[in-house]
Scaffold this motif. Sequence first.
Motif, PDB file in Angstrom:
ATOM      1  N   MET A   1      11.738  24.020 -48.375  1.00  0.00           N
ATOM      2  CA  MET A   1      12.715  25.116 -48.281  1.00  0.00           C
ATOM      3  C   MET A   1      11.990  26.446 -48.478  1.00  0.00           C
ATOM      4  O   MET A   1      11.256  26.626 -49.450  1.00  0.00           O
ATOM      5  CB  MET A   1      13.804  24.949 -49.354  1.00  0.00           C
ATOM      6  N   PRO A   2      12.142  27.439 -47.576  1.00  0.00           N
ATOM      7  CA  PRO A   2      11.443  28.713 -47.708  1.00  0.00           C
ATOM      8  C   PRO A   2      11.940  29.514 -48.903  1.00  0.00           C
ATOM      9  O   PRO A   2      13.062  29.330 -49.379  1.00  0.00           O
ATOM     10  CB  PRO A   2      11.769  29.426 -46.387  1.00  0.00           C
ATOM     11  N   ASP A   3      11.067  30.401 -49.403  1.00  0.00           N
ATOM     12  CA  ASP A   3      11.456  31.268 -50.507  1.00  0.00           C
ATOM     13  C   ASP A   3      12.585  32.197 -50.083  1.00  0.00           C
ATOM     14  O   ASP A   3      12.668  32.622 -48.929  1.00  0.00           O
ATOM     15  CB  ASP A   3      10.266  32.119 -50.956  1.00  0.00           C
ATOM     16  N   GLN A   4      13.461  32.509 -51.029  1.00  0.00           N
ATOM     17  CA  GLN A   4      14.495  33.507 -50.788  1.00  0.00           C
ATOM     18  C   GLN A   4      13.832  34.878 -50.691  1.00  0.00           C
ATOM     19  O   GLN A   4      13.007  35.241 -51.549  1.00  0.00           O
ATOM     20  CB  GLN A   4      15.502  33.496 -51.950  1.00  0.00           C
ATOM     21  N   PRO A   5      14.102  35.669 -49.635  1.00  0.00           N
ATOM     22  CA  PRO A   5      13.497  37.007 -49.537  1.00  0.00           C
ATOM     23  C   PRO A   5      13.791  37.842 -50.776  1.00  0.00           C
ATOM     24  O   PRO A   5      14.915  37.846 -51.293  1.00  0.00           O
ATOM     25  CB  PRO A   5      14.160  37.598 -48.290  1.00  0.00           C
ATOM     26  N   PRO A  29       9.772  40.917 -46.052  1.00  0.00           N
ATOM     27  CA  PRO A  29      10.305  40.069 -47.125  1.00  0.00           C
ATOM     28  C   PRO A  29      10.436  38.613 -46.715  1.00  0.00           C
ATOM     29  O   PRO A  29      10.314  37.713 -47.553  1.00  0.00           O
ATOM     30  CB  PRO A  29      11.665  40.701 -47.438  1.00  0.00           C
ATOM     31  N   GLU A  30      10.674  38.370 -45.413  1.00  0.00           N
ATOM     32  CA  GLU A  30      10.799  36.989 -44.952  1.00  0.00           C
ATOM     33  C   GLU A  30       9.473  36.241 -45.034  1.00  0.00           C
ATOM     34  O   GLU A  30       9.439  35.008 -45.079  1.00  0.00           O
ATOM     35  CB  GLU A  30      11.329  36.953 -43.515  1.00  0.00           C
ATOM     36  N   ASN A  31       8.346  36.980 -45.063  1.00  0.00           N
ATOM     37  CA  ASN A  31       7.024  36.379 -45.226  1.00  0.00           C
ATOM     38  C   ASN A  31       6.428  36.638 -46.607  1.00  0.00           C
ATOM     39  O   ASN A  31       5.279  36.253 -46.862  1.00  0.00           O
ATOM     40  CB  ASN A  31       6.054  36.908 -44.165  1.00  0.00           C
ATOM     41  N   GLY A  32       7.190  37.307 -47.461  1.00  0.00           N
ATOM     42  CA  GLY A  32       6.688  37.623 -48.793  1.00  0.00           C
ATOM     43  C   GLY A  32       5.486  38.554 -48.768  1.00  0.00           C
ATOM     44  O   GLY A  32       4.556  38.386 -49.572  1.00  0.00           O
ATOM     45  N   SER A  98       3.944  37.398 -52.198  1.00  0.00           N
ATOM     46  CA  SER A  98       4.721  36.634 -53.174  1.00  0.00           C
ATOM     47  C   SER A  98       5.083  35.290 -52.571  1.00  0.00           C
ATOM     48  O   SER A  98       5.552  35.217 -51.425  1.00  0.00           O
ATOM     49  CB  SER A  98       5.995  37.402 -53.553  1.00  0.00           C
ATOM     50  N   HIS A  99       4.855  34.213 -53.361  1.00  0.00           N
ATOM     51  CA  HIS A  99       5.140  32.870 -52.854  1.00  0.00           C
ATOM     52  C   HIS A  99       5.381  31.928 -54.022  1.00  0.00           C
ATOM     53  O   HIS A  99       4.550  31.811 -54.922  1.00  0.00           O
ATOM     54  CB  HIS A  99       3.974  32.362 -51.999  1.00  0.00           C
ATOM     55  N   LYS A 100       6.544  31.286 -54.015  1.00  0.00           N
ATOM     56  CA  LYS A 100       6.890  30.249 -54.996  1.00  0.00           C
ATOM     57  C   LYS A 100       6.672  30.701 -56.444  1.00  0.00           C
ATOM     58  O   LYS A 100       6.045  30.022 -57.256  1.00  0.00           O
ATOM     59  CB  LYS A 100       6.090  28.971 -54.726  1.00  0.00           C
ATOM     60  N   GLY A 101       7.177  31.881 -56.742  1.00  0.00           N
ATOM     61  CA  GLY A 101       7.129  32.362 -58.121  1.00  0.00           C
ATOM     62  C   GLY A 101       5.807  32.956 -58.545  1.00  0.00           C
ATOM     63  O   GLY A 101       5.647  33.357 -59.701  1.00  0.00           O
ATOM     64  N   GLU A 102       4.840  33.039 -57.625  1.00  0.00           N
ATOM     65  CA  GLU A 102       3.554  33.644 -57.933  1.00  0.00           C
ATOM     66  C   GLU A 102       3.319  34.838 -57.010  1.00  0.00           C
ATOM     67  O   GLU A 102       3.886  34.915 -55.921  1.00  0.00           O
ATOM     68  CB  GLU A 102       2.416  32.633 -57.756  1.00  0.00           C
ATOM     69  N   TYR A 103       2.460  35.755 -57.460  1.00  0.00           N
ATOM     70  CA  TYR A 103       2.132  36.904 -56.627  1.00  0.00           C
ATOM     71  C   TYR A 103       0.618  37.108 -56.589  1.00  0.00           C
ATOM     72  O   TYR A 103      -0.112  36.703 -57.500  1.00  0.00           O
ATOM     73  CB  TYR A 103       2.820  38.174 -57.117  1.00  0.00           C
ATOM     74  N   HIS A 176      -4.071  37.793 -59.410  1.00  0.00           N
ATOM     75  CA  HIS A 176      -2.971  36.845 -59.248  1.00  0.00           C
ATOM     76  C   HIS A 176      -2.142  36.827 -60.524  1.00  0.00           C
ATOM     77  O   HIS A 176      -2.652  37.081 -61.618  1.00  0.00           O
ATOM     78  CB  HIS A 176      -3.492  35.434 -58.963  1.00  0.00           C
ATOM     79  N   GLY A 177      -0.865  36.527 -60.370  1.00  0.00           N
ATOM     80  CA  GLY A 177      -0.007  36.442 -61.540  1.00  0.00           C
ATOM     81  C   GLY A 177       1.220  35.598 -61.271  1.00  0.00           C
ATOM     82  O   GLY A 177       1.516  35.228 -60.133  1.00  0.00           O
ATOM     83  N   GLN A 178       1.918  35.288 -62.350  1.00  0.00           N
ATOM     84  CA  GLN A 178       3.160  34.522 -62.289  1.00  0.00           C
ATOM     85  C   GLN A 178       4.310  35.491 -62.541  1.00  0.00           C
ATOM     86  O   GLN A 178       4.308  36.228 -63.532  1.00  0.00           O
ATOM     87  CB  GLN A 178       3.163  33.427 -63.363  1.00  0.00           C
ATOM     88  N   TRP A 179       5.276  35.523 -61.619  1.00  0.00           N
ATOM     89  CA  TRP A 179       6.435  36.391 -61.798  1.00  0.00           C
ATOM     90  C   TRP A 179       7.197  35.997 -63.063  1.00  0.00           C
ATOM     91  O   TRP A 179       7.345  34.814 -63.370  1.00  0.00           O
ATOM     92  CB  TRP A 179       7.390  36.285 -60.622  1.00  0.00           C
TER      93      TRP A 179
END
Length: 288
Positions: A1-5, A29-32, A98-103, A176-179
């Motif tokens: 499932m893709p990330d929510q924008p 935002p659709e590609n983070g 941004s992807h899966k809670g990480e940036y 890199h970091g975790q949101w």
Amino acid sequence: MPDQPLDYSAATNAGHRRDNNEDALLSLPENGLWVVADGMGGHEAGEVASAIVRDTLLDQRHNSLTQAIQSSHQAVLEAAANGEGAPGMGSTIVALRSHKGEYEVAWVGDSRAYLWTHTADGGRLERLTTDHSYVQMLLASGAIAEEEVEHHPDKNIITQCLGSHELREVRVDSVHGQWQEHQWILLCSDGLTDELDDEAITRLLYRSSSPGAAVDRLMQAALDAGGRDNITLQLVQSPLNPIPRWNTLKQWLPRLSARTASERVWPNLLLNGVLLASLALVIYWVIP
């Protein structure tokens, strides 16, 4: 499932003393993916370089940030060699993925990224990037003190940029970091940070309830402080922050705030009114 924008806001302005805008931005935002590029080289050169950087990141949006940024460096060099723009043109870049809670934030030059965490005691602003600049080299070597940086006469001399013909490849730095909840990431050109120090940025972010409100406040404050350069900024909200339902609707509506001189507020207001009235009629007829 893709990330929510993610919720975000962006703005760019030529400022009060420039007749052209050499900055460019990319918001996907659709590609983070979000990008700010600050071109240099003068009229019909700086804006060409930053546009090439933006377009290359768009074309390579599925590649790693480092790879895409290196490709944009080569693209600017090739354009100059082929007579596009002008010899010696270049651009900085700061990019967020941004992807899966990480940036990840990657950069070349002195465009910056900040991590803002909203707290009850005034908030916390952390600079994620380190300027590729002469003054930063002086600071790192101990030749000058931290308090001398902001007012140093060579503050705006950068040590590398995209399109620099002396460099076969640029050094792309990244973090890199975790949101976490209650966080935003600010990307900006030096047109913002030359006018507003970290304390002023912190104060304005703390007073803002949304990325849109914060971007409007930061832009206006930078213009009020002098607006001596082009100003571009993007503010991206953590995926852990709840997004109001109204923000989802806003994505379908034209922006009301004029970002460039060619935009007009009243036609957008009229169009928004028509769209909202149509939506109300649909709801009235569909919902018993």
